[in-house]
Design a protein around this motif. Sequence first.
Motif, short mmCIF file in Angstrom:
data_model
loop_
_atom_site.label_atom_id
_atom_site.label_comp_id
_atom_site.label_asym_id
_atom_site.label_seq_id
_atom_site.Cartn_x
_atom_site.Cartn_y
_atom_site.Cartn_z
N LEU A 18 -81.13 82.45 -1.85
CA LEU A 18 -80.63 82.29 -0.47
C LEU A 18 -79.15 81.96 -0.54
N GLU A 19 -78.32 83.00 -0.63
CA GLU A 19 -76.91 82.81 -0.91
C GLU A 19 -76.12 82.30 0.30
N TYR A 20 -76.68 82.41 1.49
CA TYR A 20 -75.94 82.02 2.70
C TYR A 20 -76.59 80.83 3.39
N ALA A 21 -77.26 79.99 2.61
CA ALA A 21 -77.93 78.82 3.17
C ALA A 21 -76.91 77.83 3.74
N GLN A 22 -77.30 77.17 4.81
CA GLN A 22 -76.46 76.18 5.48
C GLN A 22 -77.24 74.89 5.65
N SER A 23 -76.57 73.75 5.49
CA SER A 23 -77.24 72.47 5.70
C SER A 23 -76.28 71.50 6.38
#
Length: 255
Positions: free
Chosen positions: A49-54
Amino acid sequence: MIERKEVSVLQEQTIINVCLLAGRIMLKSGAETYRVEDTMVRIANAYGLEYAQSHVTPTAIMFASSTTNPTNFVRIVERVTDLHKVSQVNSVSRRISTGDLTLDEACDELEEIEMQKNTYPVWVQLLAAAAASGGFTIMFQGAWSDFFPALVVGSMAYGAMQYFHRTLKVRFFAEFLASIILGFLAYLFSQFGIGADIDKIIIGSVMPLVPGLLITNAVRDLMAHHLVSGIAKTAEAALTALAIGAGVAAIFFIV
């Protein structure tokens, strides 16, 4: 290394669950918010998941597998200090990044970490609080006659705080009641002629109650430009310190 490949919907949801589990363990155990965010994103990237955001605050975790996918939300109600769990999750994260753990293995290890109880039993924590109280009393130029009263007062106050934390639901009330007990016990020792300086006994005994980790994390979050989390933790630390001071002051006002 784990190969980059297309992630199915089922795999994506499992990855999200693993990231949220890791973040929940770390945040509940006293980790800094920027460290929680970084760990979750690293785990997601390692599994594709290369574009994960947290986004993490002291009481909530928000995570999405990409900028366009729905956001997952986890509420954090209780937080304790357990840096051993933080270290364990960091270790799992590093092994995931190097490809040493499959998704299922990582999930199993994180669930085992979450189920762990306190690293040290209560009696060890009380002994540590007693030793810290006595040591700080001497460090703050207290007499050796103040050492034993500080041992007793510090350990009992810390034990009381842990008990009230488990039984009371009102925030900061545990610290307030524990500091009342601390001040009363120190007053009793001084009245019976045990100890030379009540001020030094109180100063040494109150140190295990001081939110040192919270203050440190607040500063580190502010330095990492996590202003919301840093300010929130600063306010929490200030209110905790106020509750401790008010409890001790209440005893002196009464007696």
